[in-house]
Design a protein around this motif. Sequence first.
Motif, short mmCIF file in Angstrom:
data_model
loop_
_atom_site.label_atom_id
_atom_site.label_comp_id
_atom_site.label_asym_id
_atom_site.label_seq_id
_atom_site.Cartn_x
_atom_site.Cartn_y
_atom_site.Cartn_z
N ALA A 52 0.83 -1.20 0.00
CA ALA A 52 0.00 0.00 0.00
C ALA A 52 0.87 1.26 0.00
N ALA A 53 1.96 1.22 0.75
CA ALA A 53 2.88 2.36 0.79
C ALA A 53 3.47 2.63 -0.59
N ILE A 54 3.87 1.56 -1.29
CA ILE A 54 4.44 1.72 -2.63
C ILE A 54 3.45 2.42 -3.56
N GLU A 55 2.22 1.94 -3.58
CA GLU A 55 1.24 2.50 -4.51
C GLU A 55 0.80 3.90 -4.10
N SER A 56 0.83 4.19 -2.81
CA SER A 56 0.58 5.56 -2.36
C SER A 56 1.64 6.50 -2.92
N ASN A 90 3.56 11.00 -5.16
CA ASN A 90 4.96 11.40 -5.28
C ASN A 90 5.58 11.84 -3.96
N HIS A 91 4.99 11.49 -2.84
CA HIS A 91 5.56 11.80 -1.54
C HIS A 91 6.16 10.54 -0.94
N PRO A 92 7.35 10.66 -0.32
CA PRO A 92 7.95 9.48 0.30
C PRO A 92 7.05 8.95 1.40
N ALA A 99 10.28 2.94 -5.82
CA ALA A 99 9.55 3.81 -4.89
C ALA A 99 10.52 4.44 -3.89
N LYS A 100 10.03 5.45 -3.20
CA LYS A 100 10.80 6.08 -2.14
C LYS A 100 10.13 5.74 -0.81
N VAL A 101 10.77 4.81 -0.08
CA VAL A 101 10.20 4.24 1.14
C VAL A 101 11.23 4.28 2.26
N ALA A 138 -5.83 4.28 -3.50
CA ALA A 138 -7.09 4.99 -3.29
C ALA A 138 -6.93 6.05 -2.20
N LEU A 139 -6.16 5.73 -1.17
CA LEU A 139 -5.92 6.70 -0.09
C LEU A 139 -5.22 7.94 -0.63
N ALA A 140 -4.13 7.74 -1.36
CA ALA A 140 -3.36 8.88 -1.86
C ALA A 140 -4.12 9.66 -2.92
N LEU A 141 -4.90 8.97 -3.72
CA LEU A 141 -5.69 9.63 -4.75
C LEU A 141 -6.89 10.35 -4.16
N ASN A 142 -7.30 9.92 -2.97
CA ASN A 142 -8.53 10.43 -2.35
C ASN A 142 -9.71 10.19 -3.29
#
Length: 606
Positions: free
Chosen positions: A100-104, A109-111, A137-139, A471-475
Amino acid sequence: MDSKSFTAADLERSSKSSIFPPFSPFGDGQTNTHLDIPILNSEQSAPLSVAEAVVKMLQRLGVRHAFGISGGAIASLWASLEHSAIDVLHFRHEAGAGFAAIESYFVNNHPVVVFTTTGPGITNALTALFAARWEGAKVIFLSAATSAPQRGRWAFQETSTYTMPNELFCTSGSLFHYATTIESDDELPEVARRLALGLTRPGGFVAHLSIPTTTQSSLLKTPLPHANFSQALTSPEESAIAKAVQLLSEAPFAIWVGFGARGAATEIRQLAERTGAAVMSSPRGKGIFPENHPQYIGVTGFGGHASILQYMEEQRPGRILVLGTRLGEFTSFWNPAMIPSRGFVHIDIDPEVPGTAYPSVETFFVQSDVQVFVKSLLEYFPDRASQCPVLPHPDRAITSPRPKSPVRPDVLMDAIQRVFVEDSDAVVLTEAGNSFAWGTHTLRFTEPGRYRVSTGFGSMGHAATGVVGAALALNGKAVAIVGDGAMLMNNEINTAVKYQIPAVWIVLNDAHYNMCTQGMSLLGFNGVDTQMPSADFVAIARAMGADGICVEEETELQTALEKALASKVPFVVDVIIDPNQTAPFGNRIQSLIKQGAKEIKGDLSS
């Protein structure tokens, strides 16, 4: 912790002056210019713990979300995250949190932060962390470690060099770009510097901060300094641009677009139209060049199109301009038919990429950000449309729905195209397996960032859990097309319900690991068992507080998908599909045969 010492307004101000651009639903992940990290200031009224200081540092780095599972060993760090401006999401499995973190990250574009406790918390997260490295990704991974006085004494879930391989968890290498164990607050300035450098580097960055339980709650002795870093985009030298122009002008050329070119969609289209070049894309590059454009000839690799090979056979270009793709197995299958007559001009930010897939082919390499390179290239080509030869295109016949059971997968994809691709702005993810093949082959996108698939690590469960982060990051809406095997392996429906994230799962339910079934049959292996007991995914979803609908006939598809799109809660569409329709992955079978996968003759039962 004095929560008022770092407010949401502070975070907003820091975001505007940091390396990260204003929110974009499809950030390109390459625009890294400036980073300013005042971790603490001299007016701090109360001493901070190491855990609190680390969290403040993460806020200044632009982190907005943390995904993970808590535990006693990480209690101080977890509490500091909860009391910060960072949104903390508690998942049901560490791998799901990581996906989920990767796809967010790829949406906004936020780490992102992934956090776990000791022992199995760490090992459960490893699959997702490897995927983050492969995906670019940036994790930042935060985990606990056993404190020094307890090491070697069989502490519960002991995490130390006595029990775990240090080279895997706390050493920079093939998994982490940067990894360290923080034993003292004296190390934090260097940690901040290393993270800042990593996040300003082009491409992905996966870091691991292992913080022993005792260290988390220890107090800082002195304020930490500012950390200022600036880094321009990787730019090519003028001589390299001139040489590339010369090579591309010698004969007609084609353009091969990969995921690393997602920030250069406008420039690539301009270049293609000015030069008349045919354009193909990797599976992860779908949509960067519009798939309905007359110069687009299809997707290469797994789930790709026969029109590509037709083009290479009938109109083989002198050179291929490769933009932001590794040309790995699932993009090229290392097929010699994809070799242009004079070689590749390969543009990538990673100097280790060019020449790896086709080591014997002449390759002119330019290390550069793709957008910067193509912008420079455009200066050498006239600003006018060029004539383009008649090109082959992907053949996509639309199949009419039938009032029968079960549902054919290609008919399902037609319905997904209409409802989710054309009539919404949803992000679409496909899971490793037949879902990947069907989605890549049949869906058509005209803008970058709306299609996600893992062609490197390719873990089952990536899309089934990653859809929650997207979906979270896209809202807004994100949809995962997954197999029943992946859905049973790892999903985060319960997490989506808790945080009211309107993710959608479309399950290809055939009670099989059907890619394995079909693949083994095509390879000539018989008598293998890939069946599984049938599962009612609607009942499972409703039991966890979500909603869903079961589709048994093709005529029900449109209404079911529209209901999923309109739903305000997490939603599962359980589609009973025809297991006998072979997915379009024949090129994968041919690649496996070349690698030695073939039927073994003889009796192996004894």
